[in-house]
Design a protein around this motif. Structure first.
Motif, PDB file in Angstrom:
ATOM      1  N   ASP A 138       0.997  -1.234  -0.037  1.00  0.00           N
ATOM      2  CA  ASP A 138      -0.031   0.010   0.041  1.00  0.00           C
ATOM      3  C   ASP A 138       1.048   1.352  -0.020  1.00  0.00           C
ATOM      4  N   ARG A 139       1.925   1.312   0.880  1.00  0.00           N
ATOM      5  CA  ARG A 139       2.616   2.447   0.933  1.00  0.00           C
ATOM      6  C   ARG A 139       3.368   2.636  -0.558  1.00  0.00           C
ATOM      7  N   LYS A 142       1.234   3.814  -2.903  1.00  0.00           N
ATOM      8  CA  LYS A 142       1.063   5.556  -2.447  1.00  0.00           C
ATOM      9  C   LYS A 142       2.033   6.299  -2.834  1.00  0.00           C
ATOM     10  N   ALA A 160      -4.593   3.697  -5.923  1.00  0.00           N
ATOM     11  CA  ALA A 160      -3.737   2.873  -5.620  1.00  0.00           C
ATOM     12  C   ALA A 160      -4.249   1.531  -4.817  1.00  0.00           C
TER      13      ALA A 160
ATOM     14  N   GLY B 236      -7.843   2.201  -0.584  1.00  0.00           N
ATOM     15  CA  GLY B 236      -6.398   1.579   0.048  1.00  0.00           C
ATOM     16  C   GLY B 236      -7.028   0.382   0.639  1.00  0.00           C
ATOM     17  N   SER B 255      -6.412   2.472   5.253  1.00  0.00           N
ATOM     18  CA  SER B 255      -5.319   3.408   4.904  1.00  0.00           C
ATOM     19  C   SER B 255      -6.007   4.642   3.980  1.00  0.00           C
ATOM     20  N   ASP B 259      -2.363   6.973   5.380  1.00  0.00           N
ATOM     21  CA  ASP B 259      -1.638   6.199   5.985  1.00  0.00           C
ATOM     22  C   ASP B 259      -2.322   4.994   6.449  1.00  0.00           C
ATOM     23  N   GLN B 260      -1.528   4.034   6.912  1.00  0.00           N
ATOM     24  CA  GLN B 260      -1.967   2.948   7.755  1.00  0.00           C
ATOM     25  C   GLN B 260      -2.151   2.835   8.889  1.00  0.00           C
TER      26      GLN B 260
END
Lengths: 189, 426
Positions: A138-139, A142, A160, B236, B255, B259-260
């Motif tokens: 995910d990061r 993103k 994303a 997300g 997310s 941010d998670q």
């Protein structure tokens, strides 16, 4: 595409056809004044007609070639958007310089093709547990998405999606396979 | 199914101290049970029942099941209750415990008496009589094994519990459920998409999981009894569900802010509150058994490590310091320990550590990648996945790392075990 082709057929095939119809009418008038003259006129008209056809055929071929080249280039650019992945270091979502260069090209292409929407998939190698890798993927997705947005592509055109370690590019268990799997991948929607 | 207590003492003598890592296995004799009535076809059912009870006891890791070949008594002629039992002939072959059973058949119905004896003291520890149809026999045996465990440890057994897990045998990862011992595996989801991370509610009625059925990782919350279902599908990730003890609330990692972060949700998926406020990954929460704290994974110090947070005060303490990749915390039912997965030098293994974070103990060694620890509801076993035999499979071990064995092998790879609570209906 097919609509444009039809317009083309109308312009270059049907209209000249009408011209010939007109010349045929003229010929009829000529035949009334003298057979010889008419015969000669007919062969000259045939020759002109053949030349015109050949010219048009060449034009059409040229046009198709250009069209194909243009389409090819579009397809190539489109394919590059989807096929050229960016890669990450282990347990990192930081964009490496090479990845940034690739993303700049993608942003440019998206600017030139305003209707395109893309999904950015974030992927991980198999190391680490799969829940953590969903977060890491995910990061990564993103990071790439944010970079493209900073270059002026609106958020509404990019989504994303993290796949974590669920969709490896290379199923191997080597450093080489892992390097290929730590990636962000673009998909046109 | 009816049951009645048989006369005799049911006392919570702690024969088994479940906190002793060097537990000596208690030798137990399970002679073939006796037919009080019925045909020869029924004798096969009795034999199978005797074996099934012995296997079930063996599964717990507490017992050494004695070889029937060494028994001095003829199982069809021996006494099955005091005063007809010759305890001497059982202590002579080393049995400290004896289980006897008497079966009565009448058409499709069955009546069974089971008794557990302490052979040295010459007394009955627990005795029960059950009635039901023949198809109920395994269930009856599980119920009596639960009585045995209760009488020996003072705690209920795990024989009504189930294990949810992920298997990709159908071509996609889907959620499956099997009995505590790996029996009766069945497919629960039919998403035809990647489906992960099953989690049970405290009452065993709800299951939550993440699925890509709509093309992205969304959270699905399903009631297994009445089919109600809810979805959490923010942009997300919507992952790592963890149900709260005693309440129909669950944690999940979302997310949508970019941010998670870990959130507390209702069973319908509405947000109650956000728990973590940290730039970077926060994921994989696990509740303390009192429902007041959570263990979770955070990258706030640079590498993924396990942290503990007080849910009311939001105060956070780091739990793991050893190693650079510690994830998947699972809080023990007793509340005193946390199991987790550590990756070091390319090897992935299960560890347990006290809630003070001191002295982590490695439970798996040199046997492929070992992940996803999940405690049995009685706290005596840990289920996990391992690649020690090639494709990932579900295994169990004691919480001290002993008695490691495979639970089941079905087609494809099996991962992500999640042990259910005890079934309150049993």
């Amino acid at each position: 595409m097919s609509r444009r082709m039809w317009i083309f057929v109308a312009m270059f095939m049907v209209l000249p056809g009408m011209l010939f119809t007109v010349s045929c009418a003229k010929k009829k008038v000529a035949s009334e004044t003298g057979l010889q003259q008419g015969e000669a006129g007919k062969s000259a008209a045939d020759k002109a007609r053949a030349e015109e056809l050949a010219r048009q055929k060449a034009l059409e071929e040229q046009r198709l070639k250009e069209e194909a080249a243009k389409q090819g280039k579009i397809a190539e650019e489109r394919a590059r958007l989807e096929n050229e992945d960016i890669y990450f270091e282990f347990d990192s979502a930081t964009l490496l310089p090479a990845a940034q260069e690739v993303l700049k090209k993608k942003a440019q292409y998206l600017k030139e093709n305003e209707k395109l929407k893309v999904a950015v998939e974030g992927h991980c190698d198999e190391r680490g547990t799969n829940e953590y890798n969903l977060a890491l993927g995910d990061r990564r997705a993103k990071s790439a998405t944010q970079f493209i947005m900073n270059l002026g592509i609106p958020a509404s055109r990019i989504t994303a999606i993290s796949y974590g370690e669920e969709r490896p590019m290379d199923p191997g268990h080597t450093e080489e396979a892992w390097a290929k799997n730590r990636r962000a991948h673009f998909v046109i929607q | 199914m009816n049951l009645a207590f048989l006369k005799g003492g049911l006392c919570a003598v702690e024969y088994i101290d479940i906190n002793n890592p060097f537990l000596r296995k208690i030798p137990v004799a399970v002679p073939f049970f006796q037919a009080k009535s019925g045909s020869s076809a029924d004798s096969q059912i009795i034999k199978e029942g005797s074996n099934f009870l012995a296997q079930t006891l063996d599964f717990t890791g507490f017992f050494k099941i004695l070889d029937r070949g060494a028994f001095l008594e003829d199982p069809q002629r021996m006494g099955i209750e005091i005063p007809n039992i010759s305890f001497n002939s059982w202590t002579t072959v080393g049995a400290e415990l004896l289980v006897t059973g008497g079966f009565e058949f009448s058409g499709e119905t069955i009546a069974v008496e089971f008794r557990l004896f302490d052979t040295f003291k010459g007394r009955m520890l627990v005795g029960k009589r059950y009635q039901g149809v023949k198809a109920d026999l395994k269930k009856i045996i599980h119920l009596f094994c639960d009585e045995i465990i209760y009488s020996l440890t003072g705690k209920h057994g795990i024989f009504s519990s189930r294990i949810a897990f992920v298997s990709n045998g159908s071509g996609n990862k889907e959620i499956y459920v099997c009995d505590f011992d790996g029996g009766n595996p069945r497919q629960l989801t039919q998403t035809k998409a990647i489906t992960l991370s099953p989690a049970w509610s405290f009452d065993g009625d709800w299951i939550a999981y993440t699925s890509y059925v709509n093309g992205k990782p969304d959270l699905f919350i399903r009631n297994l009894k009445d089919g109600r279902s809810h979805k959490v599908a923010y942009q997300g990730i919507n992952i790592t569900p963890a149900w709260r003890p005693f309440r129909l609330e669950l944690l999940a990692t979302l997310s949508f802010t970019g941010d998670q972060e870990i959130y507390l949700l209702t069973e319908t998926g509405k947000t109650i509150k956000r728990l973590t406020h940290n730039e970077g990954i926060d994921v994989s929460p696990s509740w303390s058994p009192d429902g007041k704290k959570i263990a979770f994974v955070s990258k706030r110090s640079g590498t993924p490590q396990v942290y503990v947070m007080d849910v009311d005060s939001n105060e956070v303490q780091r739990l793991t310091y050893y190693g650079r990749h510690n994830t998947q915390p699972a809080w023990s039912p007793a509340g005193d320990r946390i199991a987790y997965t550590a990756m070091e030098k390319g090897a992935t293994n299960i560890f347990v550590v006290g809630i003070d974070g001191k002295e982590p103990v490695q439970l798996t060694h040199n046997s492929g990648d070992n992940e996803s620890p999940s405690w049995s509801p009685d706290g005596n076993l840990i289920a996990f996945s391992s690649t020690r035999e090639g494709p990932a499979r579900i295994y169990v071990m004691t919480t001290f790392g002993t008695d490691q064995r495979r639970l089941l092998a079905i087609s494809g790879a099996q991962t992500n075990p999640a042990w259910s609570p005890r079934n309150k209906d049993n």
